[in-house]
Design a protein around this motif. Structure first.
Motif, mmCIF file in Angstrom:
data_model
loop_
_atom_site.group_PDB
_atom_site.id
_atom_site.type_symbol
_atom_site.label_atom_id
_atom_site.label_comp_id
_atom_site.label_asym_id
_atom_site.label_seq_id
_atom_site.Cartn_x
_atom_site.Cartn_y
_atom_site.Cartn_z
ATOM 1 N N THR A 357 12.423 7.243 -3.409
ATOM 2 C CA THR A 357 11.164 6.872 -2.764
ATOM 3 C C THR A 357 10.696 7.961 -1.806
ATOM 4 N N ILE A 358 11.634 8.540 -1.063
ATOM 5 C CA ILE A 358 11.277 9.602 -0.103
ATOM 6 C C ILE A 358 10.699 10.811 -0.837
ATOM 7 N N ILE A 359 11.345 11.211 -1.938
ATOM 8 C CA ILE A 359 10.873 12.371 -2.701
ATOM 9 C C ILE A 359 9.488 12.107 -3.283
ATOM 10 N N CYS A 360 9.295 10.934 -3.865
ATOM 11 C CA CYS A 360 8.003 10.628 -4.488
ATOM 12 C C CYS A 360 6.894 10.475 -3.446
ATOM 13 N N ASP A 361 7.204 9.901 -2.275
ATOM 14 C CA ASP A 361 6.202 9.820 -1.202
ATOM 15 C C ASP A 361 5.768 11.211 -0.768
ATOM 16 N N TRP A 362 6.723 12.116 -0.679
ATOM 17 C CA TRP A 362 6.408 13.485 -0.265
ATOM 18 C C TRP A 362 5.515 14.164 -1.305
ATOM 19 N N ILE A 363 5.849 13.989 -2.592
ATOM 20 C CA ILE A 363 5.028 14.577 -3.659
ATOM 21 C C ILE A 363 3.632 13.960 -3.667
ATOM 22 N N MET A 364 3.573 12.637 -3.498
ATOM 23 C CA MET A 364 2.288 11.937 -3.527
ATOM 24 C C MET A 364 1.374 12.400 -2.395
ATOM 25 N N LEU A 365 1.907 12.516 -1.197
ATOM 26 C CA LEU A 365 1.082 12.827 -0.028
ATOM 27 C C LEU A 365 0.725 14.301 0.078
ATOM 28 N N HIS A 366 1.541 15.200 -0.534
ATOM 29 C CA HIS A 366 1.301 16.627 -0.370
ATOM 30 C C HIS A 366 0.719 17.302 -1.604
ATOM 31 N N PHE A 367 0.871 16.704 -2.776
ATOM 32 C CA PHE A 367 0.406 17.378 -3.984
ATOM 33 C C PHE A 367 -0.609 16.561 -4.790
ATOM 34 N N ILE A 368 -0.501 15.241 -4.769
ATOM 35 C CA ILE A 368 -1.384 14.400 -5.574
ATOM 36 C C ILE A 368 -2.557 13.866 -4.753
ATOM 37 N N ASP A 369 -2.320 13.548 -3.476
ATOM 38 C CA ASP A 369 -3.336 12.896 -2.633
ATOM 39 C C ASP A 369 -4.316 13.928 -2.063
ATOM 40 N N LYS A 370 -5.171 14.484 -2.951
ATOM 41 C CA LYS A 370 -6.089 15.524 -2.497
ATOM 42 C C LYS A 370 -7.181 14.974 -1.576
ATOM 43 N N ASN A 371 -7.642 13.762 -1.850
ATOM 44 C CA ASN A 371 -8.723 13.173 -1.060
ATOM 45 C C ASN A 371 -8.213 12.234 0.023
ATOM 46 N N GLU A 372 -6.896 12.266 0.288
ATOM 47 C CA GLU A 372 -6.261 11.468 1.337
ATOM 48 C C GLU A 372 -6.503 9.974 1.161
ATOM 49 N N VAL A 373 -6.683 9.542 -0.102
ATOM 50 C CA VAL A 373 -6.868 8.116 -0.364
ATOM 51 C C VAL A 373 -5.552 7.373 -0.189
ATOM 52 N N TYR A 374 -4.456 7.969 -0.704
ATOM 53 C CA TYR A 374 -3.149 7.330 -0.598
ATOM 54 C C TYR A 374 -2.687 7.233 0.854
ATOM 55 N N SER A 375 -2.870 8.322 1.608
ATOM 56 C CA SER A 375 -2.402 8.320 2.993
ATOM 57 C C SER A 375 -3.169 7.304 3.837
ATOM 58 N N ASP A 376 -4.465 7.102 3.541
ATOM 59 C CA ASP A 376 -5.234 6.108 4.282
ATOM 60 C C ASP A 376 -4.708 4.709 4.028
ATOM 61 N N ARG A 377 -4.252 4.465 2.799
ATOM 62 C CA ARG A 377 -3.717 3.142 2.459
ATOM 63 C C ARG A 377 -2.280 2.956 2.950
ATOM 64 N N LYS A 378 -1.523 4.046 2.949
ATOM 65 C CA LYS A 378 -0.095 3.911 3.273
ATOM 66 C C LYS A 378 0.143 3.743 4.764
ATOM 67 N N PHE A 379 -0.633 4.424 5.581
ATOM 68 C CA PHE A 379 -0.424 4.384 7.024
ATOM 69 C C PHE A 379 -1.566 3.633 7.705
ATOM 70 N N ASP A 380 -1.261 2.507 8.335
ATOM 71 C CA ASP A 380 -2.238 1.713 9.086
ATOM 72 C C ASP A 380 -1.920 1.800 10.566
ATOM 73 N N GLU A 381 -2.928 2.107 11.357
ATOM 74 C CA GLU A 381 -2.751 2.152 12.804
ATOM 75 C C GLU A 381 -3.541 0.993 13.408
ATOM 76 N N ILE A 382 -2.868 -0.006 13.955
ATOM 77 C CA ILE A 382 -3.488 -1.200 14.526
ATOM 78 C C ILE A 382 -3.472 -1.080 16.049
ATOM 79 N N VAL A 383 -4.662 -0.903 16.626
ATOM 80 C CA VAL A 383 -4.747 -0.784 18.080
ATOM 81 C C VAL A 383 -4.653 -2.146 18.741
ATOM 82 N N LYS A 384 -5.334 -3.133 18.170
ATOM 83 C CA LYS A 384 -5.323 -4.481 18.734
ATOM 84 C C LYS A 384 -5.416 -5.476 17.598
ATOM 85 N N GLU A 385 -4.660 -6.540 17.694
ATOM 86 C CA GLU A 385 -4.651 -7.548 16.637
ATOM 87 C C GLU A 385 -6.018 -8.210 16.557
#
Length: 413
Positions: A357-385
């Motif tokens: 999973t670690i290897i594939c996440d690294w490949i996905m975020l650095h080589f496949i995710d050109k438009n940062e679509v995956y990173s926007d979905r994978k990482f959520d920053e919640i300031v307030k509920e």
């Protein structure tokens, strides 16, 4: 001042309160399904490699499911046999074996340089000794001992044998070995001498005792068997008799050359026992290797003397012996099934699969995710509920309550 202290204490109180309440929060990873064939092939390939490594190498080859013992208790007894003829003399083991009965080290004399009738006296130092050459007595310091010399200097400068030059006189056993030794022919017949090597090994942790000699019904049968057999890896793996010629051949050495310079050869007895099987399957294997291959110190020799009285004067015969020294070295490893290493190995294997999973996440975020679509979905920053949950366009809750994002469509690659 009091107001500042009050604010500090209130801030510290809020921090401790938030930390204490946050300590009891439960965190769960967000599952995101990425329908990308390239990434899927990489993921399954890495999984296959990790699983294959643990099944084939860790469990089958290295037997990680076993409890092992690598420091067994061992004993070695050696004995050399054979008879040779030199001229009219018959040589037996007393003449050419040191010691005649050995432990894990035994040697055979293959060539000798003999200096006869040495007596205590004074004689000229050998000309090849450093600073031994002289012209007058002042060149020789009385009482001086040279590291490479043969005795204590008397302070006299004397003629060197029948030569015209002189060397310093020394008090020592005369005549000196270098110019009086008689070189005898090599004992080529030693190629057929046999070495008897008896080895017993015990693994105390498993209470298993094994030996390298074949089990027979009676002592008479044992004696008969040992007088006939010679070790052969395929036909006679339990015969402890080894020809010196066979040992030299297995160590990739020429026996005639060994007779000239001598050698130190290691006899390695290796016990690798799988005690999940019957102990009778625990057999030794042998390997041979020359141990004295340094160019400046290759070979093996030693000196000894035979003392006697001649005309009422103590005399000796000095012998410089070149030979083969055998060092018997025993290695042992035994293993047997145990639940504890099995559990540890299994848990390690299951945990290591997570590297996929670690290897594939690294490949996905650095080589496949050109438009940062995956990173926007994978990482959520919640300031307030939020008061009312706001579902995203591609999120859904399945029947088990897991929050998934399906990115099979609408993601430009």
């Amino acid at each position: 001042m009091c107001e500042i202290l009050h604010k500090f204490l209130m801030g510290l109180r809020e921090f401790i309160k938030e930390y204490f309440l946050g300590f009891w929060d439960y965190e769960t990873p967000k599952v995101m399904v990425v329908k990308n064939t390239t990434l899927g092939v990489i993921y399954r390939s890495v999984q296959f490699l990790v699983i294959t490594y643990f099944i084939w190498y860790v469990f089958i080859n290295e037997k990680a499911y076993q409890e092992s013992e690598t420091r067994p208790e061992s004993s070695v007894y050696t004995l050399m046999k054979g008879t040779a003829v030199r001229g009219d003399a018959i040589l037996d083991t007393v003449e050419y074996v040191r010691p005649s009965e050995g432990g894990d080290v035994i040697s055979a004399i293959l060539r000798r340089e003999v200096t006869y009738d040495q007596r205590q006296g004074t004689c000229a130092e050998h000309c090849k000794v450093t600073n031994a050459n002289c012209t007058t007595d002042t060149d020789c310091v009385k009482g001086e001992v040279d590291f490479d010399g043969h005795g204590i200097r008397t302070g006299m400068c004397v003629k060197y044998l029948n030569h015209t030059f002189k060397t310093c006189e020394v008090q020592t056993w005369c005549p000196i070995e270098e110019y009086a030794a008689v070189r005898e022919p090599a004992l080529e017949a030693a190629i057929n001498f046999t070495v008897f090597i008896r080895n017993s090994i015990q693994f105390p942790r498993f209470n298993v005792l094994r030996g390298n000699i074949k089990d027979v019904r009676s002592k008479r049968d044992m004696h008969k068997y040992l007088n006939k057999c010679h070790y052969d890896e395929e036909k006679e793996p339990y015969c402890p008799n080894f020809r010196l010629g066979y040992i030299a051949e297995q160590a990739s050495q020429n026996f005639s050359e060994l007779c000239k310079t001598g050698a130190v050869i290691g006899v390695f007895i290796n016990w690798k026992c799988n005690l999940d099987l019957d102990p009778s399957h625990c057999k030794p294997t042998y390997s041979f290797r020359r141990l004295d291959l340094r160019k400046d110190q290759a070979g093996y020799y030693y000196r000894f003397a035979k003392y006697y009285s001649k005309d009422g004067v103590e005399s000796r015969t000095l012998i410089k012996a070149y030979g083969i020294r055998l060092d018997v070295i025993v290695h042992g490893h035994a293993g047997k099934f145990s639940p504890i290493p099995t559990i540890i190995g299994t848990v390690t294997a299951m945990t290591s699969v997570g590297i996929c999973t670690i290897i594939c996440d690294w490949i996905m975020l650095h080589f496949i995710d050109k438009n940062e679509v995956y990173s926007d979905r994978k990482f959520d920053e919640i300031v307030k509920e939020p008061a009312v949950p706001t579902p995203t366009e591609l999120s859904y809750i399945n029947s088990s309550g897991s929050n998934h994002s399906d990115l099979s469509e609408g993601v430009p690659l």
